[in-house]
Enzyme design. Structure first.
Site, mmCIF file in Angstrom:
data_model
loop_
_atom_site.group_PDB
_atom_site.id
_atom_site.type_symbol
_atom_site.label_atom_id
_atom_site.label_comp_id
_atom_site.label_asym_id
_atom_site.label_seq_id
_atom_site.Cartn_x
_atom_site.Cartn_y
_atom_site.Cartn_z
ATOM 1 N N GLY A 14 -22.811 62.257 -11.662
ATOM 2 C CA GLY A 14 -22.212 60.941 -11.470
ATOM 3 C C GLY A 14 -23.250 59.851 -11.299
ATOM 4 N N ALA A 15 -24.325 59.916 -12.076
ATOM 5 C CA ALA A 15 -25.453 58.997 -11.879
ATOM 6 C C ALA A 15 -25.472 57.846 -12.877
ATOM 7 C CB ALA A 15 -26.775 59.762 -11.954
ATOM 8 N N GLY A 20 -25.181 57.145 -7.378
ATOM 9 C CA GLY A 20 -25.863 58.138 -8.204
ATOM 10 C C GLY A 20 -27.012 57.542 -8.988
ATOM 11 N N SER A 148 -18.793 62.063 3.360
ATOM 12 C CA SER A 148 -18.309 60.712 3.619
ATOM 13 C C SER A 148 -17.934 60.587 5.091
ATOM 14 C CB SER A 148 -17.071 60.432 2.753
ATOM 15 O OG SER A 148 -16.382 59.273 3.179
ATOM 16 N N TYR A 177 -8.548 62.777 -0.324
ATOM 17 C CA TYR A 177 -9.958 62.379 -0.350
ATOM 18 C C TYR A 177 -10.699 62.909 0.873
ATOM 19 C CZ TYR A 177 -14.138 59.450 -0.444
ATOM 20 O OH TYR A 177 -15.437 59.016 -0.448
#
Length: 311
Positions: A14-15, A20, A148, A177
């Site tokens: 996810g960069a 990311g 998170s 989430y």
């Protein structure tokens, strides 16, 4: 095929943007070859350009990885095992936040649990031989899971991991989430214990970015109109940029003062912003029975086989 003289390799999922991308820039600056793993080749090309602008001459490339599909995960890992002999840093950063409606991955998992957690679980198992191979050359390789602040109010619902018992109108995206991010922290802890038990030589860590201004966070906030209004007022005071938010991840990946199993986040008010420090874990994140059961269930759901042997 890479050789022993090549700079060490880092993979960031996810960069193509946000945290990311900032993590990829930081690893490039630290002398790593970088693989930007994502599902959009056009965004990947732009991300590689951004990393090269940040660190001229860096060896950076894009590789297709769609965490919505376990088959895509397998194909990505197979390509990496063919082209590389070692892997020094794996940053499991990719994720989605609070889609308004219940969605499923290609394999039928609730999408946040599948993309944020299960895809990374399988990916790490498939890249384990490359990680273990690099442990024989210098310092321990590191795997960093992105958790998170939301993990603090999460719980693992083993009776309904995929939210399948809930009709779409009763789906709570924030609950899902929170569960996925708690799972990532539990995964980091369990992976360190597995490494210690089997002699893999890994350092498994976790990090969270506090409240960072990224498109992912904006999309999550928009899924709650009231929260959106509140955050418009408090965001400037509590939040930080994506570059600042990537600091705990980069600390976990690069700093010398880390131990396997560590968890890092910002040191400011309620860990919302600031410089990296060891972060607070919820009571649920300290439950070894849940941690062990989640590992077993995740192996069953993904077909992950944890073997250090190449092949």
């Amino acid at each position: 095929m890479s050789d022993a003289a090549s700079p060490p390799l880092a993979i960031v999922t996810g960069a193509t943007a946000g945290l990311g991308l900032e993590t990829a820039k930081g690893l490039a600056s630290a002398g790593y070859r970088v693989v930007i793993a994502g599902r959009n080749p056009d965004k990947g090309k732009l991300a590689c350009h951004a990393v090269r602008q940040h660190r001229p001459g860096v060896d950076v490339r894009f590789e297709l990885l769609d965490l919505d599909s376990l088959e895509s995960v397998r194909q990505f890992a197979a390509r990496l095992r063919e082209s590389e002999t070692t892997l020094k840093r794996l940053i499991n950063n990719a994720g989605i936040m609070a889609p308004p409606k219940l969605e499923h991955t290609e394999d039928g998992f609730e999408r946040q649990f599948g993309v944020n957690y299960l895809g990374h679980f399988l990916l790490t198992s498939l890249l384990l031989p490359l990680l273990v191979a690099s442990s024989r050359h210098g310092r321990a390789p590191r795997v960093v899971q992105l958790s998170s602040l939301a993990h603090r109010s999460g719980r693992i619902d083993f009776d309904d991991l995929g939210s399948d018992s809930k009709a779409d109108t009763h789906y709570d995206p924030w609950r899902a989430y929170r569960q996925s991010k708690l799972a990532m922290l539990l995964f980091a802890q369990a992976l360190q214990k597995q490494s210690d038990r089997h002699g893999w030589g890994l350092s498994s860590l976790a990090a969270h970015p506090g409240l960072s201004r990224t498109s992912l966070f904006d999309a999550g906030v928009k899924s709650r109109a009231l929260a959106g209004q509140v955050f418009k007022l408090v965001m400037p005071l509590l939040s930080q940029s994506a570059a600042e938010g990537a600091k705990p991840t980069l600390h976990a990946a690069l700093a010398g003062d880390v131990d396997g199993g560590d968890y890092f986040g910002p040191d400011g008010f309620s860990e919302t912003r600031g410089e990296p420090k060891r972060a607070h874990r919820s009571k649920a994140a300290k439950d070894p029975a849940v941690e062990e059961r989640l590992w077993t269930v995740s192996c069953e759901l993904t077909g992950a086989v944890w073997s250090a042997a190449a092949g």
